[in-house]
Design an enzyme around this catalytic site. Structure first.
Site, PDB file in Angstrom:
ATOM      1  N   ASP A  81       0.716   5.933   4.844  1.00 12.90           N
ATOM      2  CA  ASP A  81       1.081   5.738   3.452  1.00 12.90           C
ATOM      3  C   ASP A  81       0.327   4.483   3.006  1.00 12.90           C
ATOM      4  O   ASP A  81      -0.107   3.672   3.839  1.00 12.90           O
ATOM      5  CB  ASP A  81       2.606   5.542   3.356  1.00 12.90           C
ATOM      6  CG  ASP A  81       3.056   5.158   1.966  1.00 12.90           C
ATOM      7  OD1 ASP A  81       2.582   5.785   1.004  1.00 12.90           O
ATOM      8  OD2 ASP A  81       3.847   4.204   1.849  1.00 12.90           O
ATOM      9  N   ASP A 138       1.127   2.272  -0.329  1.00 13.55           N
ATOM     10  CA  ASP A 138       1.938   1.226  -0.955  1.00 13.55           C
ATOM     11  C   ASP A 138       3.066   0.786  -0.039  1.00 13.55           C
ATOM     12  O   ASP A 138       3.815   1.611   0.492  1.00 13.55           O
ATOM     13  CB  ASP A 138       2.510   1.744  -2.275  1.00 13.55           C
ATOM     14  CG  ASP A 138       1.422   2.039  -3.305  1.00 13.55           C
ATOM     15  OD1 ASP A 138       1.713   1.983  -4.500  1.00 13.55           O
ATOM     16  OD2 ASP A 138       0.281   2.313  -2.895  1.00 13.55           O
TER      17      ASP A 138
END
Length: 408
Positions: free
Chosen positions: A201, A203
């Site tokens: 991922d 963020d």
């Protein structure tokens, strides 16, 4: 075989101890049934399980070994092993094996005691303990106070299978929370030693920010978007719904803001070291983000990720429209992309690692061979196979058996 004897040799470590002892054993045509050695702070502990053939004179053998040990100023102990005891030990071959990894800024006796007691309570027997992190300087405490990040890792190789894996994991999670450490419990199989693909991922995982929140601040709707983001990360609202609501609030934002934010993104501790080492080892890496391609591509150029899949911001006449083009990268899509990339690279899902912090990362964390919740919300940490909260992203290297002294 006339006798089975366990030799335990200990003392100040020096070159030639093992060769001197085994040279004597060779003169008596001794079979080595097992051997293990460890050195802690220049103190050697060597164990050799030997089979003495019927034609050999055990008393002469032991006398010669004893004299040699005395000559080298080493302590030696002989322990006879019965045939029944030996056969019982041999019969334990093939038993399930696991790796317990303890990670912290600094490891204490309490940490070791809690982990090993829990392992013992669940019927796990420790075969080996190794320190994966580098040697600790006396000035480590001063380094911590100065703000420099320290790290420590100890790996336990254990034999046996817990009767209730879920309960064991729950207890490890509780210890980790109480003592501010991380504890990973993995099956020690061929896949653990042959991971080939790592997906991240973006963020709050690769970067210490939620880009959409940074964009919202520039648009003057920071608090509204941050509230929606937090609810989504906690799993309280569907990702796609939250994403649509947040995007609508960004309508009219000037395109120039994107470049300014990209250049000021705070990278997560350890990310550059982790990615560079993974690439040097031949791993493929990917960003699978519910954020935006613009920022994923920026990180790809900076660190060399092999794949980037994220959402495409729609920009018309230099302004953000509040819409995205193409398929939204939500939790389901991340899992699909992990399968797709693994298939393209010719690796099984068991050979993949997925890393994320939000509820929308759980689908990919659940299908990866090693799913890691990184500095995640409680719901995600409890649902993922493994979790890292105390160290930086480079702590992942310890989970695949990498040592600080391993250089590339």
């Amino acid at each position: 075989m006339k006798e089975i004897i366990l030799l335990n040799i200990s003392g100040q470590d020096k070159p030639g101890v093992t060769s001197s002892i085994t040279s004597i054993l060779a003169q008596f045509e001794i079979d080595i049934l097992d051997i293990g050695q460890a050195v802690i702070h220049n103190t050697l502990s060597l164990g050799i399980l030997i089979g003495v053939p019927a034609k050999a004179e055990a008393s002469s053998l032991l006398r010669d070994v004893l004299f040699k040990a005395h000559e080298m100023d080493m302590h030696i102990r002989f322990e006879p092993v019965t045939e029944a005891e030996y056969n019982s030990w041999v019969g334990e071959q093939g038993k399930s094996r696991h790796i317990i990894t303890l990670l912290a800024r600094k490891i204490t006796a309490e940490h070791i005691g809690k982990v090993t007691q829990t392992a013992a309570d669940h019927g796990l027997n420790i075969d080996n303990i190794s320190r994966l992190s580098g040697r600790v300087s006396i000035g480590a405490a001063a380094l911590e106070k100065s703000g420099e990040k320290t790290r420590a890792c100890v790996e336990f190789s254990v034999r046996g299978a817990p009767a209730d894996s879920a309960q064991l994991r729950e207890e490890f999670l509780r210890i980790a929370s109480d003592l501010d450490v991380d504890i990973a419990f993995q099956k020690d199989d061929i896949y653990r030693r042959n991971r080939r693909l790592v997906v991240f991922d973006m963020d709050s995982t690769l970067i210490e920010a939620e880009v959409i929140d940074e964009l919202a601040k520039e648009a003057g709707v920071g608090e509204q978007v941050a509230e929606i983001t937090e609810a989504a990360m906690r799993g309280e609202i569907d990702f796609t719904e939250s994403f649509t609501r947040r995007m609508a609030l960004l309508k009219g934002l000037d395109e120039s803001v994107l470049e300014r934010i990209a250049h000021s993104l705070p990278l997560t501790e350890g990310v550059e070291e982790l990615v560079s080492k993974l690439k040097a080892l031949g791993f493929k890496t990917a960003i699978l983000s519910g954020g935006f391609n613009y920022f994923g591509n920026y990180l790809q150029q900076k660190m060399g990720f092999d794949y980037v899949y994220a959402n495409e911001l729609e920009i018309v006449d230099g302004k953000v429209t509040g819409n995205v083009t193409g398929t939204v990268v939500d939790g389901k899509r991340k899992a699909e992309l992990l399968r797709k990339i693994a298939g393209k690279e010719g690796v099984s899902l068991e050979q993949t690692i997925a890393v994320g912090d939000g509820a929308n990362d759980l689908p990919m964390l659940s299908i990866a061979g090693l799913g890691i919740a990184f500095r995640a919300k409680p719901l995600v940490r409890q649902s993922a196979k493994q979790a890292i909260s105390t160290l930086g992203l480079d702590g992942i290297l310890y989970l695949i058996g990498f040592r600080d002294r391993d250089t590339l």
